[in-house]
Scaffold this active site. Sequence first.
Site, PDB file in Angstrom:
ATOM      1  N   GLU A 293       0.853  -1.181   0.000  1.00 22.15           N
ATOM      2  CA  GLU A 293       0.000   0.000   0.000  1.00 22.15           C
ATOM      3  C   GLU A 293       0.891   1.233   0.000  1.00 22.15           C
ATOM      4  OE1 GLU A 293      -2.630  -0.299   3.365  1.00 22.15           O
ATOM      5  OE2 GLU A 293      -1.096   0.275   4.805  1.00 22.15           O
ATOM      6  N   ILE A 294       0.468   2.205  -0.769  1.00 23.09           N
ATOM      7  CA  ILE A 294       1.136   3.495  -0.818  1.00 23.09           C
ATOM      8  C   ILE A 294       0.098   4.517  -0.383  1.00 23.09           C
ATOM      9  CG2 ILE A 294       2.237   5.216  -2.289  1.00 23.09           C
ATOM     10  CD1 ILE A 294       3.257   2.941  -4.019  1.00 23.09           C
TER      11      ILE A 294
END
Length: 406
Positions: A293-294
């Site tokens: 996840e960013i």
Amino acid sequence: MLPKEKSKYKKNGNDLAFLFFRHSRVIGAVMVVLFTLFMVFEKKDDFTSASYVLPSFEGKSYMDRGDYIYSSRVGSTSGKTSRVKAAMVVLVRDKDLYSLVDAIKQVEDRFNKNFNYDWVFLSEALFSDDFKEVTTALVSGKTKYGLIPESQWSYPEWIDQKRAAAVREEMRKAEIIFGDMESYRHMCRYESGFFYRHPELEEYDYYWRIEPDIKLHCDINYDIFRFMKDNGKKYGFTISIHEYVSTIMTLWNTTKEFMAEHPEHIHENNMLDFISDDGGESYNNCHFWSNFEIGDLNFWRGEAYSAYFDHLDKAGGFFYERWGDAPVHSIAAALLLDRNEIHHFNDLGYFHNPFHQCPIDDVVRFENRCGCDPALDFTWKDFSCGVQFYTVNELKKPDGWVGHVG
């Protein structure tokens, strides 16, 4: 001719034959070389035409038609090239160093060698000098090592530990994945409510979560954090999937309680239709796989998410069931963010056992030197929520996606 003269010529003839025989191999080799050179110069065009030149795919990708943001082509809409305040974040134990090494090299070689972002390593135990030396030698940015406070990796005072132990035993008997693991529950609670509060992350606005043993199949030739900032994205993912129902039996009812108590935190352009097929009555178990996840750290630090996490934490589901940080983050993003702030990085090739994301669009795969088999792409499979995400957001699916379902 006199007999003596005949003898002289005969002897000289034998000598000539002997010399010719003796050097015949050399003469033959010279002839082969001359013939080869002749063929090279005479047939130069034929040899050149044997090499393969990749055809131009310009304008042939579905992404060229403006149906969806193709991040590696859009890049920075502001034209800025400076780095943003961001870092790679790894929750890891010292013993996992050499399963982490390849993951670090993947991220550095495919992305960070061009941008030099920092790495922050977090653990509930102190890192050894060996861990620090190896990881620092591998990365192009700075490294930081943070110790997790015991208060964030232990049972809060309101948890009945005997009840929690009984639940773990029941899940062990039922063979529920990670169901009997105490440390896994502490990890999920920490990732859900605390990692973004660590002092080592205070200076950053964005993070990319990295885990051991992951792989990046494609080059990332643009600043992925700059893309997030310039395009107003607060949560980015690669793989989406359905959660195991037996691990989150009361999560949705607890979430509905929160929604009823705090309607002011639910975004008017939310993505409820991604996580519920009946207007919020039930949860369809779709979530973003949080091993990649960013995100925007300030989203997690904000009032809305803080209130949501506190509500879940007091309910005790991290210990009385086995609530994962992935459905918690996903439900929060779907309800608290504008749907346009959530982005699928469709141009990234990614692997976390046992699932791959491999772009099925030829343009994406070839332009970014992806080393993966598109037949293995999980995005459109039945157990994935990729089709759901594209459908509810009215996004164009790539050509040929139907052939990857099943």
